[in-house]
Design a protein around this motif. Structure first.
Motif, mmCIF file in Angstrom:
data_model
loop_
_atom_site.group_PDB
_atom_site.id
_atom_site.type_symbol
_atom_site.label_atom_id
_atom_site.label_comp_id
_atom_site.label_asym_id
_atom_site.label_seq_id
_atom_site.Cartn_x
_atom_site.Cartn_y
_atom_site.Cartn_z
ATOM 1 N N THR A 122 0.839 -1.207 0.000
ATOM 2 C CA THR A 122 0.000 0.000 0.000
ATOM 3 C C THR A 122 0.872 1.256 0.000
ATOM 4 O OG1 THR A 122 -1.680 -1.235 1.184
ATOM 5 C CG2 THR A 122 -1.854 1.170 1.286
ATOM 6 N N GLU A 123 1.976 1.212 0.747
ATOM 7 C CA GLU A 123 2.865 2.389 0.811
ATOM 8 C C GLU A 123 3.614 2.565 -0.507
ATOM 9 O OE1 GLU A 123 5.187 2.479 4.419
ATOM 10 O OE2 GLU A 123 6.472 4.084 3.622
ATOM 11 N N ILE A 124 4.053 1.463 -1.103
ATOM 12 C CA ILE A 124 4.732 1.556 -2.414
ATOM 13 C C ILE A 124 3.736 2.125 -3.444
ATOM 14 C CG2 ILE A 124 5.775 0.204 -4.294
ATOM 15 C CD1 ILE A 124 6.880 -1.705 -2.111
ATOM 16 N N VAL A 134 -1.100 -1.371 -8.768
ATOM 17 C CA VAL A 134 0.131 -1.772 -8.068
ATOM 18 C C VAL A 134 -0.166 -3.005 -7.220
ATOM 19 C CG1 VAL A 134 1.917 -1.048 -6.428
ATOM 20 C CG2 VAL A 134 0.986 0.615 -8.075
ATOM 21 N N ILE A 135 0.766 -3.977 -7.258
ATOM 22 C CA ILE A 135 0.520 -5.268 -6.601
ATOM 23 C C ILE A 135 1.848 -5.916 -6.204
ATOM 24 C CG2 ILE A 135 0.496 -6.575 -8.815
ATOM 25 C CD1 ILE A 135 -2.004 -8.094 -7.550
ATOM 26 N N GLY A 136 1.813 -6.756 -5.189
ATOM 27 C CA GLY A 136 2.998 -7.516 -4.783
ATOM 28 C C GLY A 136 3.014 -8.864 -5.485
ATOM 29 N N ARG A 153 -2.210 -7.878 -2.421
ATOM 30 C CA ARG A 153 -2.926 -6.680 -2.871
ATOM 31 C C ARG A 153 -2.618 -5.527 -1.929
ATOM 32 N NH1 ARG A 153 -8.563 -8.060 -5.292
ATOM 33 N NH2 ARG A 153 -8.641 -10.311 -5.117
ATOM 34 N N GLY A 154 -2.434 -4.341 -2.501
ATOM 35 C CA GLY A 154 -2.447 -3.136 -1.672
ATOM 36 C C GLY A 154 -3.899 -2.779 -1.407
ATOM 37 N N LEU A 155 -4.110 -1.742 -0.621
ATOM 38 C CA LEU A 155 -5.473 -1.337 -0.249
ATOM 39 C C LEU A 155 -6.352 -1.088 -1.478
ATOM 40 C CD1 LEU A 155 -6.930 -0.804 2.411
ATOM 41 C CD2 LEU A 155 -6.246 1.605 2.232
ATOM 42 N N ALA A 156 -5.729 -0.514 -2.532
ATOM 43 C CA ALA A 156 -6.532 -0.083 -3.688
ATOM 44 C C ALA A 156 -6.430 -1.019 -4.893
ATOM 45 C CB ALA A 156 -6.090 1.328 -4.098
ATOM 46 N N THR A 157 -5.633 -2.105 -4.803
ATOM 47 C CA THR A 157 -5.418 -2.973 -5.983
ATOM 48 C C THR A 157 -6.744 -3.489 -6.533
ATOM 49 O OG1 THR A 157 -3.355 -3.696 -4.930
ATOM 50 C CG2 THR A 157 -4.089 -4.958 -6.847
ATOM 51 N N SER A 158 -6.913 -3.401 -7.849
ATOM 52 C CA SER A 158 -8.199 -3.827 -8.439
ATOM 53 C C SER A 158 -8.250 -5.343 -8.606
ATOM 54 C CB SER A 158 -8.394 -3.153 -9.803
ATOM 55 O OG SER A 158 -7.542 -3.759 -10.756
ATOM 56 N N ASP A 159 -9.470 -5.870 -8.676
ATOM 57 C CA ASP A 159 -9.665 -7.314 -8.889
ATOM 58 C C ASP A 159 -9.079 -7.741 -10.233
ATOM 59 O OD1 ASP A 159 -10.918 -7.524 -6.503
ATOM 60 O OD2 ASP A 159 -12.957 -7.489 -7.316
ATOM 61 N N GLU A 160 -9.239 -6.847 -11.232
ATOM 62 C CA GLU A 160 -8.752 -7.163 -12.579
ATOM 63 C C GLU A 160 -7.223 -7.361 -12.568
ATOM 64 O OE1 GLU A 160 -9.850 -4.075 -15.296
ATOM 65 O OE2 GLU A 160 -8.671 -4.997 -16.887
ATOM 66 N N VAL A 161 -6.530 -6.460 -11.870
ATOM 67 C CA VAL A 161 -5.066 -6.559 -11.790
ATOM 68 C C VAL A 161 -4.687 -7.838 -11.030
ATOM 69 C CG1 VAL A 161 -3.040 -5.505 -10.685
ATOM 70 C CG2 VAL A 161 -4.579 -4.118 -12.075
ATOM 71 N N VAL A 179 -2.248 -13.351 -0.249
ATOM 72 C CA VAL A 179 -1.891 -13.012 1.133
ATOM 73 C C VAL A 179 -2.197 -11.530 1.348
ATOM 74 C CG1 VAL A 179 0.062 -12.844 2.724
ATOM 75 C CG2 VAL A 179 -0.051 -14.763 1.176
ATOM 76 N N ASN A 180 -2.684 -11.178 2.513
ATOM 77 C CA ASN A 180 -2.957 -9.762 2.785
ATOM 78 C C ASN A 180 -1.673 -8.975 3.038
ATOM 79 O OD1 ASN A 180 -5.718 -9.807 2.409
ATOM 80 N ND2 ASN A 180 -6.105 -10.482 4.503
ATOM 81 N N ASP A 181 -1.795 -7.668 2.912
ATOM 82 C CA ASP A 181 -0.641 -6.779 3.044
ATOM 83 C C ASP A 181 -0.302 -6.571 4.521
ATOM 84 O OD1 ASP A 181 1.331 -5.019 2.337
ATOM 85 O OD2 ASP A 181 -0.017 -3.362 1.799
#
Ligand SMILES: CC(=O)CC(=O)SCCNC(=O)CCNC(=O)[C@H](O)C(C)(C)COP(=O)(O)OP(=O)(O)OC[C@H]1O[C@@H](n2cnc3c(N)ncnc32)[C@H](O)[C@@H]1OP(=O)(O)O
Ligand SMILES: NC(=O)C1=CN([C@@H]2O[C@H](COP(=O)(O)OP(=O)(O)OC[C@H]3O[C@@H](n4cnc5c(N)ncnc54)[C@H](OP(=O)(O)O)[C@@H]3O)[C@@H](O)[C@H]2O)C=CC1
Length: 281
Positions: A122-124, A134-136, A153-161, A179-181
């Motif tokens: 989320t910070e990155i 943006v995703i890990g 996933r970051g807080l805002a990562t979309s399902d599509e990504v 896995v959660n952030d």
């Protein structure tokens, strides 16, 4: 998706470039200096040649895979990428700077992923104006061998990504796990305290390096002991991850002073020739 740019051509970036090229993608392998890119490429070539010698790959296919990888020392080349996988050093400042530059350079559709071992996605993502893209994508070392990719996933990562990265991981022959952030995700939240504890047993004089590793190999069937594994990961990276866990999760994750001492000495493990073991002799 056609073109993947890998940033950082160290042990992880090289491995990621290899599996991406093997999966049929055009790969741009980037680092700060050409000598680092060349070093990464020569390791990829060595790995592929070993597969040819073992009869797992034929010579012409090896040339095709190598032909898919181009060298880069300029972040501007990210303008050609549909996906970026960042595998530079484990340092938030460096990663945030790379991501903010990528955000300007890359086309709108480009997904920006990071192979970070422990830092908050989320910070990155917040260093860009496209946090939904943006995703890990956390590969394990050695990349060509290990099956797991943690997807974070970051807080805002979309399902599509998320779905695109999940499918790509499968295409690369990997098994994705969501896995959660959180600091160190699952892999390093569980692994690094074990390694740190093994270093404490050495620091406290409880046993030798070889004895500590033998206990875990022979007693727990681990493929390699925790100190040899720390040397494989890189002690600088182990320390960085441990610091993220310590800061985020509390005192029980405090890095062992011996780990700090080795990193200060430049004993980074296998990649520098010296860690808990000596790789020069
Ligand atoms: C820090 C993080 O954020 C996350 C992490 O990555 S933590 C680290 C996770 N990784 C681990 O825990 C690794 C634990 N170790 C192991 O699994 C094994 O010791 C190992 C795979 C590294 C080596 O396996 P081994 O059986 O002892 O040695 P070896 O027989 O030489 O290798 C087995 C296969 O892996 C291949 N291999 C080994 N090292 C390799 C490398 N660096 N690159 C590519 N291939 C490699 C070998 O070529 C061999 O392939 P084949 O089966 O086709 O013959
Ligand atoms: N080692 C492991 O087992 C694992 C590591 N990771 C993560 O992968 C990332 C890379 O680790 P690893 O490959 O082991 O590290 P390495 O030290 O082997 O390689 C990192 C590479 O990135 C380069 N680099 C540094 N800054 C930049 C930059 N701004 N732009 C482009 N390249 C840069 C480094 O150059 P220079 O040498 O000049 O600094 C080096 O060549 C880290 O985030 C790490 O946490 C994830 C899973 C496993």
């Amino acid at each position: 998706m056609k073109t993947i740019m890998v940033i950082g051509s160290g042990q992880m970036g090289g491995g990621i470039a290899q599996v991406a090229a093997q999966a049929g993608y055009s790969v741009i392998l980037n680092d700060i200096k050409e000598e680092f890119v060349n070093r990464g490429l020569s390791i990829i070539e060595k790995n592929l040649r070993r597969n040819v010698e073992k009869g797992k790959l034929n010579g012409p296919d090896m040339e095709i895979i190598l032909g898919r990888i181009t060298k880069s020392v300029s972040l501007q080349d990210a303008a050609l990428a549909d996906l970026v996988i960042e595998a530079a050093v484990e340092n938030m400042k460096v990663k945030a700077q790379i991501f903010s530059q990528l955000d300007v350079i890359c086309p709108e559709h480009t997904i920006l992923s990071t192979n970070t071992s422990s830092l908050p996605i989320t910070e990155i993502a917040a260093s860009t104006k496209r946090p939904e893209k943006v995703i890990g994508m956390h590969f394990m070392n050695p990349v060509p061998v290990m099956k797991l990719v943690e997807i974070i996933r970051g807080l805002a990562t979309s399902d599509e990504v998320y779905k695109t990265i999940e499918e790509l991981s499968l295409e690369m022959g990997k098994i994705p796990v969501e896995v959660n952030d959180a600091p160190g995700f699952i892999s390093n939240r569980v692994l690094i305290p074990m390694i740190n504890e093994a270093i404490y047993t050495l620091y406290e004089g409880i046993a030798t390096v070889e004895a500590i590793d033998n206990v875990m190999k022979l007693g727990m069937n681990h493929p390699m002991g925790p100190l040899a594994l720390a040397d494989l990961i890189g002690l600088d990276t182990v320390l960085s991850i441990c610091e993220v866990l310590h800061e985020g999760l509390g005192d029980k994750y405090r890095p062992c002073p011996l780990l700090r001492k080795y990193v200060k000495a430049g004993w980074y493990g296998k990649k520098s020739g010296r860690g808990f073991y000596n790789y020069n002799s």
